[in-house]
Design a protein around this motif. Structure first.
Motif, PDB file in Angstrom:
ATOM      1  N   ARG A   1     -15.320  10.853  -5.121  1.00 50.34           N
ATOM      2  CA  ARG A   1     -14.178  11.509  -4.861  1.00 50.34           C
ATOM      3  C   ARG A   1     -13.126  11.080  -3.881  1.00 50.34           C
ATOM      4  O   ARG A   1     -12.298  12.040  -4.360  1.00 50.34           O
ATOM      5  CB  ARG A   1     -15.184  13.344  -4.966  1.00 50.34           C
ATOM      6  CG  ARG A   1     -16.253  12.806  -5.972  1.00 50.34           C
ATOM      7  CD  ARG A   1     -17.279  14.043  -5.965  1.00 50.34           C
ATOM      8  NE  ARG A   1     -18.115  14.508  -5.926  1.00 50.34           N
ATOM      9  CZ  ARG A   1     -19.479  15.714  -5.937  1.00 50.34           C
ATOM     10  NH1 ARG A   1     -19.696  15.712  -4.690  1.00 50.34           N
ATOM     11  NH2 ARG A   1     -20.463  15.073  -6.813  1.00 50.34           N
ATOM     12  N   VAL A   2     -13.382  10.953  -2.863  1.00 50.94           N
ATOM     13  CA  VAL A   2     -12.724  10.371  -2.155  1.00 50.94           C
ATOM     14  C   VAL A   2     -11.730   9.511  -2.196  1.00 50.94           C
ATOM     15  O   VAL A   2      -9.940  10.286  -2.529  1.00 50.94           O
ATOM     16  CB  VAL A   2     -13.196  10.710  -0.176  1.00 50.94           C
ATOM     17  CG1 VAL A   2     -11.653  10.044   0.580  1.00 50.94           C
ATOM     18  CG2 VAL A   2     -13.516  11.422   0.214  1.00 50.94           C
ATOM     19  N   LEU A   3     -11.914   8.436  -2.669  1.00 53.36           N
ATOM     20  CA  LEU A   3     -10.665   7.554  -2.916  1.00 53.36           C
ATOM     21  C   LEU A   3     -10.223   8.081  -4.677  1.00 53.36           C
ATOM     22  O   LEU A   3     -11.049   7.434  -5.192  1.00 53.36           O
ATOM     23  CB  LEU A   3     -11.630   6.416  -3.602  1.00 53.36           C
ATOM     24  CG  LEU A   3     -11.744   5.387  -1.622  1.00 53.36           C
ATOM     25  CD1 LEU A   3     -13.261   4.493  -1.747  1.00 53.36           C
ATOM     26  CD2 LEU A   3     -10.361   4.727  -1.156  1.00 53.36           C
ATOM     27  N   ASP A   4      -9.339   9.295  -5.073  1.00 57.53           N
ATOM     28  CA  ASP A   4      -8.161   9.024  -5.406  1.00 57.53           C
ATOM     29  C   ASP A   4      -7.239   7.958  -6.040  1.00 57.53           C
ATOM     30  O   ASP A   4      -7.488   7.034  -4.713  1.00 57.53           O
ATOM     31  CB  ASP A   4      -8.137  10.305  -5.797  1.00 57.53           C
ATOM     32  CG  ASP A   4      -6.734  10.943  -4.503  1.00 57.53           C
ATOM     33  OD1 ASP A   4      -6.830   9.486  -4.621  1.00 57.53           O
ATOM     34  OD2 ASP A   4      -6.435  11.901  -4.532  1.00 57.53           O
ATOM     35  N   ALA A   5      -6.463   7.849  -6.675  1.00 63.93           N
ATOM     36  CA  ALA A   5      -5.823   6.860  -7.111  1.00 63.93           C
ATOM     37  C   ALA A   5      -4.999   6.293  -5.903  1.00 63.93           C
ATOM     38  O   ALA A   5      -4.465   5.555  -5.440  1.00 63.93           O
ATOM     39  CB  ALA A   5      -4.777   7.190  -8.217  1.00 63.93           C
ATOM     40  N   THR A   6      -4.125   7.935  -4.796  1.00 64.89           N
ATOM     41  CA  THR A   6      -3.773   7.682  -3.891  1.00 64.89           C
ATOM     42  C   THR A   6      -4.518   6.838  -2.558  1.00 64.89           C
ATOM     43  O   THR A   6      -4.245   7.036  -2.261  1.00 64.89           O
ATOM     44  CB  THR A   6      -3.086   8.956  -3.619  1.00 64.89           C
ATOM     45  OG1 THR A   6      -2.181   9.754  -4.577  1.00 64.89           O
ATOM     46  CG2 THR A   6      -2.543   8.529  -2.434  1.00 64.89           C
ATOM     47  N   ALA A   7      -5.813   7.514  -2.114  1.00 63.96           N
ATOM     48  CA  ALA A   7      -6.627   7.377  -1.802  1.00 63.96           C
ATOM     49  C   ALA A   7      -6.430   5.533  -2.093  1.00 63.96           C
ATOM     50  O   ALA A   7      -6.645   5.470  -1.050  1.00 63.96           O
ATOM     51  CB  ALA A   7      -7.687   7.851  -1.233  1.00 63.96           C
ATOM     52  N   ALA A   8      -6.894   5.444  -2.787  1.00 64.17           N
ATOM     53  CA  ALA A   8      -7.084   4.106  -3.127  1.00 64.17           C
ATOM     54  C   ALA A   8      -6.197   2.888  -2.771  1.00 64.17           C
ATOM     55  O   ALA A   8      -6.686   1.828  -2.766  1.00 64.17           O
ATOM     56  CB  ALA A   8      -8.200   3.452  -4.381  1.00 64.17           C
ATOM     57  N   GLY A   9      -5.021   3.499  -3.483  1.00 68.30           N
ATOM     58  CA  GLY A   9      -3.649   2.651  -2.951  1.00 68.30           C
ATOM     59  C   GLY A   9      -3.464   2.360  -1.881  1.00 68.30           C
ATOM     60  O   GLY A   9      -3.556   1.315  -0.941  1.00 68.30           O
ATOM     61  N   GLU A  10      -3.868   3.661  -1.430  1.00 72.46           N
ATOM     62  CA  GLU A  10      -3.514   2.816   0.079  1.00 72.46           C
ATOM     63  C   GLU A  10      -4.481   2.210   1.265  1.00 72.46           C
ATOM     64  O   GLU A  10      -4.510   1.606   2.000  1.00 72.46           O
ATOM     65  CB  GLU A  10      -4.299   4.492   1.315  1.00 72.46           C
ATOM     66  CG  GLU A  10      -3.585   4.820   2.587  1.00 72.46           C
ATOM     67  CD  GLU A  10      -4.766   6.032   3.519  1.00 72.46           C
ATOM     68  OE1 GLU A  10      -5.441   5.760   4.438  1.00 72.46           O
ATOM     69  OE2 GLU A  10      -4.878   7.255   2.664  1.00 72.46           O
ATOM     70  N   LEU A  11      -6.109   2.274   0.935  1.00 76.65           N
ATOM     71  CA  LEU A  11      -6.993   1.531   1.408  1.00 76.65           C
ATOM     72  C   LEU A  11      -6.515   0.203   1.049  1.00 76.65           C
ATOM     73  O   LEU A  11      -6.676  -0.575   1.489  1.00 76.65           O
ATOM     74  CB  LEU A  11      -7.832   2.032   0.752  1.00 76.65           C
ATOM     75  CG  LEU A  11      -9.596   1.256   1.336  1.00 76.65           C
ATOM     76  CD1 LEU A  11      -9.439   1.584   3.138  1.00 76.65           C
ATOM     77  CD2 LEU A  11     -10.579   1.364   0.859  1.00 76.65           C
ATOM     78  N   ALA A  12      -6.018   0.033  -0.302  1.00 75.64           N
ATOM     79  CA  ALA A  12      -5.812  -1.607  -0.456  1.00 75.64           C
ATOM     80  C   ALA A  12      -5.045  -2.201   0.649  1.00 75.64           C
ATOM     81  O   ALA A  12      -5.004  -3.373   0.676  1.00 75.64           O
ATOM     82  CB  ALA A  12      -5.626  -1.528  -2.235  1.00 75.64           C
ATOM     83  N   ALA A  13      -3.832  -0.896   0.674  1.00 75.15           N
ATOM     84  CA  ALA A  13      -2.691  -1.984   1.105  1.00 75.15           C
ATOM     85  C   ALA A  13      -2.922  -1.951   2.267  1.00 75.15           C
ATOM     86  O   ALA A  13      -2.736  -3.058   2.926  1.00 75.15           O
ATOM     87  CB  ALA A  13      -1.724  -0.450   1.248  1.00 75.15           C
ATOM     88  N   TRP A  14      -4.120  -1.203   2.954  1.00 79.48           N
ATOM     89  CA  TRP A  14      -4.217  -1.283   4.632  1.00 79.48           C
ATOM     90  C   TRP A  14      -4.902  -2.642   4.821  1.00 79.48           C
ATOM     91  O   TRP A  14      -4.980  -3.374   5.243  1.00 79.48           O
ATOM     92  CB  TRP A  14      -4.771  -0.481   4.789  1.00 79.48           C
ATOM     93  CG  TRP A  14      -5.498  -0.121   6.559  1.00 79.48           C
ATOM     94  CD1 TRP A  14      -5.011  -0.192   7.663  1.00 79.48           C
ATOM     95  CD2 TRP A  14      -7.022  -0.731   6.731  1.00 79.48           C
ATOM     96  NE1 TRP A  14      -5.591  -0.464   8.052  1.00 79.48           N
ATOM     97  CE2 TRP A  14      -7.117  -1.019   7.665  1.00 79.48           C
ATOM     98  CE3 TRP A  14      -8.458  -1.775   5.341  1.00 79.48           C
ATOM     99  CZ2 TRP A  14      -8.365  -1.369   8.796  1.00 79.48           C
ATOM    100  CZ3 TRP A  14      -8.869  -1.515   6.541  1.00 79.48           C
ATOM    101  CH2 TRP A  14      -9.221  -2.157   7.825  1.00 79.48           C
ATOM    102  N   LYS A  15      -5.611  -2.654   3.904  1.00 79.97           N
ATOM    103  CA  LYS A  15      -6.495  -4.045   4.113  1.00 79.97           C
ATOM    104  C   LYS A  15      -5.137  -5.395   3.493  1.00 79.97           C
ATOM    105  O   LYS A  15      -6.179  -6.476   3.527  1.00 79.97           O
ATOM    106  CB  LYS A  15      -7.850  -3.855   2.284  1.00 79.97           C
ATOM    107  CG  LYS A  15      -9.244  -3.354   2.853  1.00 79.97           C
ATOM    108  CD  LYS A  15      -9.999  -3.481   1.461  1.00 79.97           C
ATOM    109  CE  LYS A  15     -11.230  -2.934   1.630  1.00 79.97           C
ATOM    110  NZ  LYS A  15     -12.151  -2.879   0.587  1.00 79.97           N
ATOM    111  N   ALA A  16      -5.164  -5.469   2.884  1.00 78.14           N
ATOM    112  CA  ALA A  16      -3.834  -6.581   2.352  1.00 78.14           C
ATOM    113  C   ALA A  16      -2.964  -6.658   3.578  1.00 78.14           C
ATOM    114  O   ALA A  16      -2.858  -8.031   4.384  1.00 78.14           O
ATOM    115  CB  ALA A  16      -2.643  -6.104   1.520  1.00 78.14           C
ATOM    116  N   ARG A  17      -2.514  -5.602   4.700  1.00 78.09           N
ATOM    117  CA  ARG A  17      -1.927  -5.398   5.751  1.00 78.09           C
ATOM    118  C   ARG A  17      -3.120  -6.421   6.508  1.00 78.09           C
ATOM    119  O   ARG A  17      -2.425  -6.847   7.643  1.00 78.09           O
ATOM    120  CB  ARG A  17      -1.229  -4.549   6.001  1.00 78.09           C
ATOM    121  CG  ARG A  17      -0.529  -4.091   7.210  1.00 78.09           C
ATOM    122  CD  ARG A  17       0.008  -3.030   7.667  1.00 78.09           C
ATOM    123  NE  ARG A  17      -0.924  -1.890   7.350  1.00 78.09           N
ATOM    124  CZ  ARG A  17      -1.159  -1.259   8.731  1.00 78.09           C
ATOM    125  NH1 ARG A  17      -0.938  -1.824   9.505  1.00 78.09           N
ATOM    126  NH2 ARG A  17      -2.049   0.160   8.776  1.00 78.09           N
TER     127      ARG A  17
END
Length: 884
Positions: free
Chosen positions: A737-753
């Motif tokens: 529920r927390v990882l909607d498209a916005t949150a999931a995109g944020e997490l993916a970008a953070w992991k890449a960084r």
């Protein structure tokens, strides 16, 4: 003349008996005695000859008998009560609906709206033979327990037209396989149909423009729908029609197509089912072993169709995915050639919106010793699931060791694979006689609730009530169950010998096989080499002495199947059967072919001792001993699987193991077989035959009583499913529920960084000062750590101190990481300082170290990225200091 087509003509039931069709259509009858009694009463002999299958029974019972039953007011009244009970069962509130989520809302807002549970096999009942062994039986028990608890589960599997093989023996004791054809129209399943009445279809694209289509059959398991995909569809080419022909059959590509259909097609079947029925869409997807791992790729592709990039979709999908591994050895994992996998994905086949390279990376064996050209289904399952577990405490530890290479830099104990010990569905496996004894003690409803839902071990008066049952009643129960097993064994043995070519005239000895008053040991399971079917034959003279002892004889009932391609396993069966054929012992030890659910439901209750002697620690859990225990059977086992964590001398025996590195396999078997013989001769048999003042084996009966009261509540599938809900499903649903498209995109970008910047993260210096001159209990060290974070910020990391007792190799045990606090901005060299106290709270050899981990509120664990920075040897004098 052979018919060109076969089908079943269903009977027209008299109006008063109409509810029988409803009862037959819900597999709850397979674990509900009162419902089974209704079918038995129609025609007891036909019930047995139909394989205790209500669908087959109703197709064969005569119209005259149906008319007679329709006029029987007592029968119709019982039928009405049973169907009312079923309807209340499938619609009423149960544990899940009544769960008070931390007191905020009686419906529990954190509970997932639905869970999809994928497995390649399901053992629900012998009338639906879609299982081969423990994995399938566990999956079936999971569905039944979820139904009893009211958990909104959707089961997903395949419908195999040949199921698993039926086993017989040749004259020279070699295993023979037979694959009877199953007609879904004769099974307790129904076809999922579109609103216009046409069969629902799911399809997969195959290389070369081909298509794999499948129907969806539905079995109703209490409250839980089980969806099974069937590729035997007329629109398919012959090769595609055979994809779901046999469980675990065919070559590598055949298995790959089965697993693609299970995972990818299974998700599509779930979407179709929810669309047609209005069932809530699952928030959590649970893959039972790696076979169904492609379900994660299909869910990523669903998001890719909505223009979500791969990394973002991966985070969104991982959040709600649970992966359970059942395999304690790498050889048990499905692995495919990478080129084969690549050929079945991409623009010209399935999942065209996902780059094939991204798919292949998910299954890549990156750990030490991994093969670069292999696609590993378990590795993909771990990468696609934010939460994973083994199926016993020991198996969890084995799994963390086995997969530790996926989390480099972390000790095995910190690998994010938890443990939930398997359980068994007691209403399925408890003999009717055991159930009736419990009902006589505490009432039928309370007994049903104790077996299906259960309570806390040692704190449930329903289980404690066993203590009030008289010794004579327990002993009479055990004798009755043993006698039933003797009768069943003789019947099956006679049938087996006839199949082996023996004439009736030479089989008179079978009438004297086994004795209902002799200590009976059971051993039944699949026959891979590590389960050591023939360990009991290590010293045949000694075994013969045990079997033929004049005062304390032992008898053994053995069953098991070897995989059709496992000649080594077949040789083990042949060796054992040839021993059992010896006229000197054949009345005392028997091998019963065609081990399955129907046999097991007689075998587990009828044995006094359940034997399990695998090579430790290669038994993931081993639930057969749990089913035996629920019937008052004592366990005699190597400390492996569930027995390793729950063994107590009060209700069983542990076979000592010789698993040191210096012991070769042959010597190990010799030592452990000798330990087994010693236990049987000196402890097990004497206790069984030892009589107290009242002429009963008081001490044995007390062990039976303690098995039921103390072990019984622990081994329940209800306990297991409650743990899945609370420890895995709820956190996964919350993350979904927390990882909607916005949150999931944020997490993916953070992991890449973070991944890009991690090479420049380092522990630069560690200092420690003590409050006293010496390291004494109660003293405190003040730690000061200087770190470099490169382009990362303090918000991206957590600096921790790890402290505890150390072993002779200076490894810190029982680690409890404690975060240190940043004391301000960077110094002139760009370093940050972290400080904190370290209490010396235990005596003896003590050590500490520090480390840096990535930190983000949306991570499931600190080890998720597999990144860690630790001090180098030159970091500081105090880094990793040891105090004694």
């Amino acid at each position: 003349m052979k018919a060109i087509r076969r089908f079943t003509v269903r009977p027209v039931l008299p109006q008063p008996l109409g509810p029988l069709a409803e009862l037959a259509g819900n597999l709850r009858w397979s674990w509900h005695p009162r419902t089974r009694d209704l079918f038995t009463a129609l025609d007891p002999d036909l019930w047995e000859s139909s394989g205790r299958d209500p669908v087959r029974l109703l197709g064969a019972v005569s119209p005259a008998r149906l008319a007679e039953a329709a006029r029987d007011e007592s029968y119709v009244r019982r039928l009405t009560e049973a169907v009312d009970d079923l309807r209340e069962y499938v619609t009423g509130s149960r544990w899940y609906q009544e769960r008070d989520a931390e007191g905020r809302d009686r419906l529990g807002p954190e509970l997932p709206r639905a869970v999809a549970y994928f497995s390649p096999e399901f053992g629900i009942t012998a009338a639906l033979p879609q299982y081969s062994g423990g994995l399938g039986i566990l999956a079936g028990d999971h569905l039944k327990a979820a139904s009893d608890l009211g958990v909104p589960l959707i089961g997903v599997g395949l419908l195999y037209r040949h199921g698993y093989f039926r086993q017989s023996l040749s004259r020279d004791a070699w295993q023979q396989e037979h694959y009877p054809v199953l007609d879904p129209n004769e099974l307790p399943v129904s076809l999922l149909r579109e609103s216009d009445g046409t069969p629902a279809l799911v399809s997969l694209a195959l290389p070369g423009g081909r298509e794999l289509r499948a129907h969806v059959w539905q079995a109703q398991v209490g409250r839980v729908p089980l969806l099974m995909l069937d590729s035997d569809v007329e629109e398919n080419d012959p090769g595609e029609r055979d994809v779901t022909d046999r469980l675990y059959g065919g070559g590598s590509e055949h298995r790959l197509l089965q697993e693609m259909l299970l995972g990818i097609g299974g998700v599509r079947a779930v979407r179709t089912y929810c669309r047609l029925t209005g069932h809530p869409e699952p928030e959590v997807f649970h893959t039972n072993e790696g076979h169904a791992g492609f379900l994660g790729l299909e869910r990523i592709h669903e998001l890719a169709v909505q223009a979500v990039d791969f990394d973002t979709a991966l985070e969104a999908v991982r959040a709600g995915t649970v992966f359970t591994t059942h395999t304690p050895v790498p050889a048990g994992i499905d692995r495919f050639d990478r080129e084969l996998v690549a050929r079945h994905f991409g623009p010209d086949a399935e999942l065209p919106r996902i780059d094939v390279g991204d798919i292949l990376r998910l299954g890549m064996e990156t750990h030490q010793g991994g093969e670069p050209n292999v696609f590993n289904m378990a590795v993909m399952g771990l990468r696609l699931g934010s939460r994973a577990n083994g199926v016993s405490t020991l198996h969890g530890a084995v799994s963390r060791e086995m997969f530790a290479g996926l989390w480099p830099g972390f000790d095995a104990e910190e690998v994010p694979i938890a443990s939930i010990t398997n359980g068994v569905h007691a209403p399925t496996w408890v003999a009717p006689e055991v159930f009736r004894l419990g009902a006589r003690q505490i009432g039928e409803r309370r007994t049903e609730h104790a077996l299906s839902v259960g309570g806390a071990p040692g704190g449930d008066d329903r289980w404690d009530a066993v203590a009030d049952i008289q010794d004579a009643d327990i002993w009479e129960l055990r004798r009755t169950l043993r006698a039933q097993l003797v009768h069943e064994a003789r019947r099956r043995l006679h049938e087996s010998w006839r199949q082996r070519g023996a004439a009736t005239a030479e089989l008179g000895w079978i009438d004297e096989v086994l004795d209902p008053d002799v200590l009976t040991i059971g051993f039944a399971r699949r026959v891979p080499s590590y389960k050591r079917l023939t360990l009991m034959l290590r010293d045949r003279d000694r075994l013969m002495e045990l079997l033929r002892h004049p005062d304390r004889p032992v008898q053994i009932v053995v069953a098991g199947k070897a995989h059709p391609a496992d000649d080594g396993g077949k040789r083990l069966i042949q060796e054992l059967v040839r021993f059992t054929d010896d006229p000197r012992v054949r009345r005392h030890i028997v091998f019963l072919p065609d081990y399955g659910m129907a046999m097991a439901q007689k075998l587990y209750p009828g044995c006094d001792v359940w034997l399990n002697n695998p090579l430790r620690p290669l038994e993931a859990c081993g639930t057969s001993g749990m089913k035996a225990a629920l019937n008052g059977c004592l366990n005699l086992s190597v400390l492996d699987g569930w027995w390793d964590e729950w063994f107590e001398p009060d209700f069983g025996w542990a076979i000592p193991t010789a698993d040191g590195a210096a012991t070769d396999d042959d010597r190990r078997d010799e030592l452990e077989a000798a330990a087994l013989y010693d236990l049987l001769e000196r402890r097990v048999a004497p206790r069984f035959y030892e009589q107290g003042p009242g002429g009963l084996p008081d001490r044995w009966i007390e062990m039976v009583r303690r098995t039921l009261t103390r072990l019984g509540p622990k081994v329940l599938a209800g306990r297991m499913v409650r743990e899945y809900v609370e420890k895995l499903y709820v956190p996964a649903a919350r993350a979904h529920r927390v990882l909607d498209a916005t949150a999931a995109g944020e997490l993916a970008a953070w992991k890449a960084r973070v991944r890009a910047g991690w090479p420049r993260v380092a522990v630069d210096h560690v200092e420690a000062s003590a409050t006293g001159a010496v390291a004494e209990l109660g003293a405190t060290l003040s730690l000061r750590v200087r770190v470099r974070l490169g382009e990362l910020t303090p918000d991206d990391v957590e600096v921790q101190v790890l402290a505890g007792r150390v072993d002779p190799e200076d490894h810190i045990a029982d680690v409890s990481p404690v975060p240190l606090k940043s004391t301000g901005g960077p110094d002139g060299e760009g370093r940050l300082v972290y400080e904190g106290p370290l209490a010396l709270d235990r005596t003896g050899p003590f050590g500490y170290t520090v480390r840096i981990l990535p930190s983000h509120r949306l991570l499931a664990s600190g080890a998720e990225l597999g990144l860690v920075a630790v001090p180098s040897e030159a970091t500081g004098e105090e880094a990793g200091v040891l105090m004694r």
